[in-house]
Design a protein around this motif. Sequence first.
Motif, PDB file in Angstrom:
ATOM      1  N   GLY A  48       0.693  -1.097   0.069  1.00  0.00           N
ATOM      2  CA  GLY A  48       0.141  -0.101  -0.107  1.00  0.00           C
ATOM      3  C   GLY A  48       0.953   1.312   0.200  1.00  0.00           C
ATOM      4  N   ILE A  49       2.135   1.273   0.624  1.00  0.00           N
ATOM      5  CA  ILE A  49       2.791   2.491   0.866  1.00  0.00           C
ATOM      6  C   ILE A  49       3.476   2.699  -0.539  1.00  0.00           C
ATOM      7  N   PHE A  50       3.874   1.456  -1.168  1.00  0.00           N
ATOM      8  CA  PHE A  50       4.643   1.828  -2.573  1.00  0.00           C
ATOM      9  C   PHE A  50       3.351   2.263  -3.411  1.00  0.00           C
ATOM     10  N   PHE A  51       2.423   1.629  -3.401  1.00  0.00           N
ATOM     11  CA  PHE A  51       1.306   2.236  -4.254  1.00  0.00           C
ATOM     12  C   PHE A  51       1.017   3.659  -3.799  1.00  0.00           C
ATOM     13  N   ALA A  52       0.876   4.047  -2.896  1.00  0.00           N
ATOM     14  CA  ALA A  52       0.633   5.386  -2.447  1.00  0.00           C
ATOM     15  C   ALA A  52       1.841   6.364  -3.011  1.00  0.00           C
ATOM     16  N   TRP A  53       3.108   5.960  -2.807  1.00  0.00           N
ATOM     17  CA  TRP A  53       4.009   6.750  -3.486  1.00  0.00           C
ATOM     18  C   TRP A  53       4.030   6.839  -4.824  1.00  0.00           C
ATOM     19  N   GLY A  54       3.657   5.613  -5.390  1.00  0.00           N
ATOM     20  CA  GLY A  54       3.569   5.649  -7.008  1.00  0.00           C
ATOM     21  C   GLY A  54       2.537   6.450  -7.413  1.00  0.00           C
ATOM     22  N   MET A  55       1.455   6.798  -6.775  1.00  0.00           N
ATOM     23  CA  MET A  55       0.326   7.606  -7.008  1.00  0.00           C
ATOM     24  C   MET A  55       0.826   8.907  -6.816  1.00  0.00           C
ATOM     25  N   VAL A  56       1.659   9.419  -5.811  1.00  0.00           N
ATOM     26  CA  VAL A  56       2.290  10.772  -5.811  1.00  0.00           C
ATOM     27  C   VAL A  56       3.161  10.888  -6.876  1.00  0.00           C
ATOM     28  N   PHE A  57       4.130  10.195  -7.383  1.00  0.00           N
ATOM     29  CA  PHE A  57       4.920  10.360  -8.467  1.00  0.00           C
ATOM     30  C   PHE A  57       3.916  10.439  -9.752  1.00  0.00           C
ATOM     31  N   LEU A  58       3.008   9.661  -9.943  1.00  0.00           N
ATOM     32  CA  LEU A  58       2.206   9.892 -11.228  1.00  0.00           C
ATOM     33  C   LEU A  58       1.374  11.270 -11.200  1.00  0.00           C
ATOM     34  N   ILE A  59       0.871  11.588 -10.053  1.00  0.00           N
ATOM     35  CA  ILE A  59       0.445  12.930  -9.940  1.00  0.00           C
ATOM     36  C   ILE A  59       1.264  13.926 -10.144  1.00  0.00           C
ATOM     37  N   TYR A  60       2.555  13.722  -9.749  1.00  0.00           N
ATOM     38  CA  TYR A  60       3.586  15.100  -9.833  1.00  0.00           C
ATOM     39  C   TYR A  60       3.929  14.772 -11.318  1.00  0.00           C
ATOM     40  N   PHE A  61       4.163  13.722 -11.930  1.00  0.00           N
ATOM     41  CA  PHE A  61       4.416  13.637 -13.328  1.00  0.00           C
ATOM     42  C   PHE A  61       3.198  14.292 -14.410  1.00  0.00           C
ATOM     43  N   GLN A  62       2.314  13.870 -13.919  1.00  0.00           N
ATOM     44  CA  GLN A  62       1.212  14.331 -14.608  1.00  0.00           C
ATOM     45  C   GLN A  62       0.790  15.864 -14.866  1.00  0.00           C
ATOM     46  N   GLN A  63       1.276  16.378 -13.674  1.00  0.00           N
ATOM     47  CA  GLN A  63       1.392  17.794 -13.420  1.00  0.00           C
ATOM     48  C   GLN A  63       2.485  18.559 -14.275  1.00  0.00           C
ATOM     49  N   LYS A  64       3.541  17.939 -14.214  1.00  0.00           N
ATOM     50  CA  LYS A  64       4.655  18.382 -14.803  1.00  0.00           C
ATOM     51  C   LYS A  64       4.318  18.452 -16.515  1.00  0.00           C
ATOM     52  N   LEU A  65       3.636  17.327 -16.895  1.00  0.00           N
ATOM     53  CA  LEU A  65       3.407  17.072 -18.429  1.00  0.00           C
ATOM     54  C   LEU A  65       2.399  18.035 -18.662  1.00  0.00           C
ATOM     55  N   VAL A  66       1.532  18.313 -17.837  1.00  0.00           N
ATOM     56  CA  VAL A  66       0.407  19.220 -18.244  1.00  0.00           C
ATOM     57  C   VAL A  66       1.014  20.509 -18.454  1.00  0.00           C
ATOM     58  N   GLU A  67       1.815  21.165 -17.603  1.00  0.00           N
ATOM     59  CA  GLU A  67       2.729  22.244 -17.511  1.00  0.00           C
ATOM     60  C   GLU A  67       3.457  22.379 -18.956  1.00  0.00           C
ATOM     61  N   PHE A  68       4.183  21.108 -19.169  1.00  0.00           N
ATOM     62  CA  PHE A  68       5.015  21.289 -20.293  1.00  0.00           C
ATOM     63  C   PHE A  68       3.922  21.487 -21.575  1.00  0.00           C
ATOM     64  N   THR A  69       2.903  20.494 -21.527  1.00  0.00           N
ATOM     65  CA  THR A  69       1.986  20.689 -22.639  1.00  0.00           C
ATOM     66  C   THR A  69       1.394  22.000 -22.915  1.00  0.00           C
ATOM     67  N   ASP A  70       1.029  22.804 -21.947  1.00  0.00           N
ATOM     68  CA  ASP A  70       0.612  24.201 -21.931  1.00  0.00           C
ATOM     69  C   ASP A  70       1.637  25.151 -22.495  1.00  0.00           C
ATOM     70  N   SER A  71       2.970  24.894 -21.903  1.00  0.00           N
ATOM     71  CA  SER A  71       4.106  25.780 -22.489  1.00  0.00           C
ATOM     72  C   SER A  71       4.240  25.439 -23.950  1.00  0.00           C
ATOM     73  N   LEU A  72       4.225  24.178 -24.167  1.00  0.00           N
ATOM     74  CA  LEU A  72       4.430  23.774 -25.585  1.00  0.00           C
ATOM     75  C   LEU A  72       3.344  24.500 -26.774  1.00  0.00           C
ATOM     76  N   CYS A  73       2.109  24.343 -26.163  1.00  0.00           N
ATOM     77  CA  CYS A  73       1.011  25.046 -26.910  1.00  0.00           C
ATOM     78  C   CYS A  73       1.179  26.436 -27.175  1.00  0.00           C
ATOM     79  N   GLN A  74       1.499  27.148 -25.883  1.00  0.00           N
ATOM     80  CA  GLN A  74       1.916  28.511 -25.942  1.00  0.00           C
ATOM     81  C   GLN A  74       2.817  28.902 -26.874  1.00  0.00           C
TER      82      GLN A  74
END
Length: 343
Positions: A48-74
């Motif tokens: 469960g702990i590993f899954f929780a950290w994995g979810m944190v990583f995925l959320i962070y990575f998704q956020q950075k990907l969204v920021e990069f995508t927005d910057s790329l579109c701009q």
Amino acid sequence: MNMGKWSVRRFLKRIGIGAGLTVGIVLWMLYCLTKDGYVVLGGLVLTGIFFAWGMVFLIYFQQKLVEFTDSLCQTLDGMMSGSPSLQVDYEAETLLARISYRLERLYHVMQENRNKVEKEKAKLQSLVSDISHQTKTPIANLKMLNDTLLNRAVPEEKQREFLQAAGSQLNKLDFLIQAMVKTSRLETGVIALEKKMAPIADTLAAAMNGVLAGIEQKQLLLFVDCPEDIAVVHDSRWTAEALFNLLDNAVKYTPSGGSIYVTVQEWEMYVKISVADTGRGIPEGAQAAIFKRFYREESVHDIDGIGIGLYLAREIVTMQGGYIKVVSEPGNGAVFSVFLPIE
């Protein structure tokens, strides 16, 4: 199974299912080996702990990907709209920052190409406008002469005068078109200058052949001082065209019985070719403007010309790394000096 067509959500879902099954199998094997429920419980907690950290990583990575995508579109929007600059974080040593940096380099290349196209377009528009303006008068004169000959009874002697006038206008049109063709070819790069080491005396002789008839007609005195051993890297054909334009101007603006002096001197880095006349001279205020395309002073409109010779001469000399200098004052003639680099 073609995983390349999967969406990110579907891929993560399959990974989650696979990881869950793997954990279940491992915990079942541990229970079978130890028969201890606490070991299984501890494994579940760790999982469960590993899954929780994995979810944190995925959320962070998704956020950075969204920021990069927005910057790329701009950035792409800015590139399409012609924005003067792009914002790139050069401090971030990340894969996304490197992509952004290369994207900015691509953008600057595109901007340079766009500016080049715009400049060429402006040159073309200016050229078309100049041609239209310069051909308007001779074409109107030709139409008027043609209408007169067709619709009125004109004596034979008058017809001859009209035909001579029409021939003069046709010659002017032909000269104008030839000059514009030469200019447009140079400006658009259709013709590349072929420079090679050659004696300047041969080039000067080719230029002078075109003005000998005018010199004879106006009974001008011509003095030439050109050592035969002086050689310079240049395009002999186009340089002869430039020198011809300078000599032709000297013949046009020098009164009958005047003199023209042509001298060639070898300097340390340049060869200097001077064309001096005893004509009417050029006011200081007009000496910068005379090299503009189609520029002519009000005081010389009685002399044939379209005001493109000096412009063409300067373009030819400049493209070879040289320059033209003029020294003159009203009533004391003019001296046009061409400086060509020796190598």
